[in-house]
Design an enzyme around this catalytic site. Sequence first.
Site, PDB file in Angstrom:
ATOM      1  N   ASP A  72       0.816  -1.222   0.000  1.00 38.85           N
ATOM      2  CA  ASP A  72       0.000   0.000   0.000  1.00 38.85           C
ATOM      3  C   ASP A  72       0.848   1.270   0.000  1.00 38.85           C
ATOM      4  O   ASP A  72       2.068   1.211   0.141  1.00 38.85           O
ATOM      5  CB  ASP A  72      -0.940  -0.002   1.213  1.00 38.85           C
ATOM      6  N   ASP A 141      -7.431  -4.134  14.432  1.00 36.59           N
ATOM      7  CA  ASP A 141      -8.795  -4.491  14.025  1.00 36.59           C
ATOM      8  C   ASP A 141      -8.796  -5.583  12.950  1.00 36.59           C
ATOM      9  O   ASP A 141      -9.798  -5.823  12.294  1.00 36.59           O
ATOM     10  CB  ASP A 141      -9.563  -3.252  13.537  1.00 36.59           C
ATOM     11  N   HIS A 143      -7.198  -5.754  10.065  1.00 36.61           N
ATOM     12  CA  HIS A 143      -7.114  -5.417   8.639  1.00 36.61           C
ATOM     13  C   HIS A 143      -5.739  -5.798   8.080  1.00 36.61           C
ATOM     14  O   HIS A 143      -4.737  -5.665   8.768  1.00 36.61           O
ATOM     15  CB  HIS A 143      -7.438  -3.936   8.377  1.00 36.61           C
ATOM     16  N   GLU A 148      -9.695  -2.350   5.200  1.00 38.82           N
ATOM     17  CA  GLU A 148     -10.321  -2.072   6.486  1.00 38.82           C
ATOM     18  C   GLU A 148     -11.513  -3.001   6.722  1.00 38.82           C
ATOM     19  O   GLU A 148     -12.025  -3.633   5.787  1.00 38.82           O
ATOM     20  CB  GLU A 148     -10.791  -0.614   6.500  1.00 38.82           C
TER      21      GLU A 148
END
Length: 257
Positions: A72, A141, A143, A148
């Site tokens: 990314d 979380d 991801h 996400e």
Amino acid sequence: MRLVILEDYDQASEWAAKYICNRIIQFKPSQGRYFTLGLPTGNTPLGCYKKLIEYHKNGDLSFKYVKTFNMDEYVGLPRNHPESYHSYMWNNFFKHIDIDPNNAHILDGNAADLQAECDAFEKKIEEAGGIDLFVGGIGPDGHIAFNEPGSSLSSRTRLKTLAMDTILANAKYFDGDLSKVPTMALTVGVGTVMDAREVMILITGAHKAFALYKAIEEGVNHMWTVSAFQQHPRTIFVCDEDATLELRVKTVKYFKG
């Protein structure tokens, strides 16, 4: 699916680096046959990168015939900004090894046409023959890359709005100033990583323990995108003891055994 539990962060980093090193050496890359490696950013892989640099400097490992594809990049952050993933990769890894800069692929978050940039990235991976080993880290979380919670598990490289949890977690890199943190990023999709021949996920620290539990002890769930790799034919989760705190004792014993 394998879960490799090491005592601490340093041991987990070394195990991961040795695994990458062995994979490249066994592949015997050459002029017409490149080994393709997917790479992450963040705090977790730093120890692994340090070890890989060490192996290279000792003469045990060459990246001359390795192509890399990063997961990314932030949108709108100048390439030379200290917190861009271009800067991260060059400062922490690429400038210390013998990789050809043309073979180190990182998404351009300043491209005039962001969707075209994402499509071109997928095409480059395809032209390279796919990814042999995709290494990833996860957020608390669950991801993977910037996929996400709620991301499609068949998603491809695309523009993504970042969740507030991610923006808050990244604020520490921007002097704690939320207004400086990018709110969008280009990211490979879950489907892009699933296409790799092998996937290795690095998970360390107690703050990632609940995500590891969701990744391996519960079902596949798009709210915890890392759980998709339960369905990959060759996934290795590499973690330290702290990351196993939310797992059942019998799960830990099973994988240790």
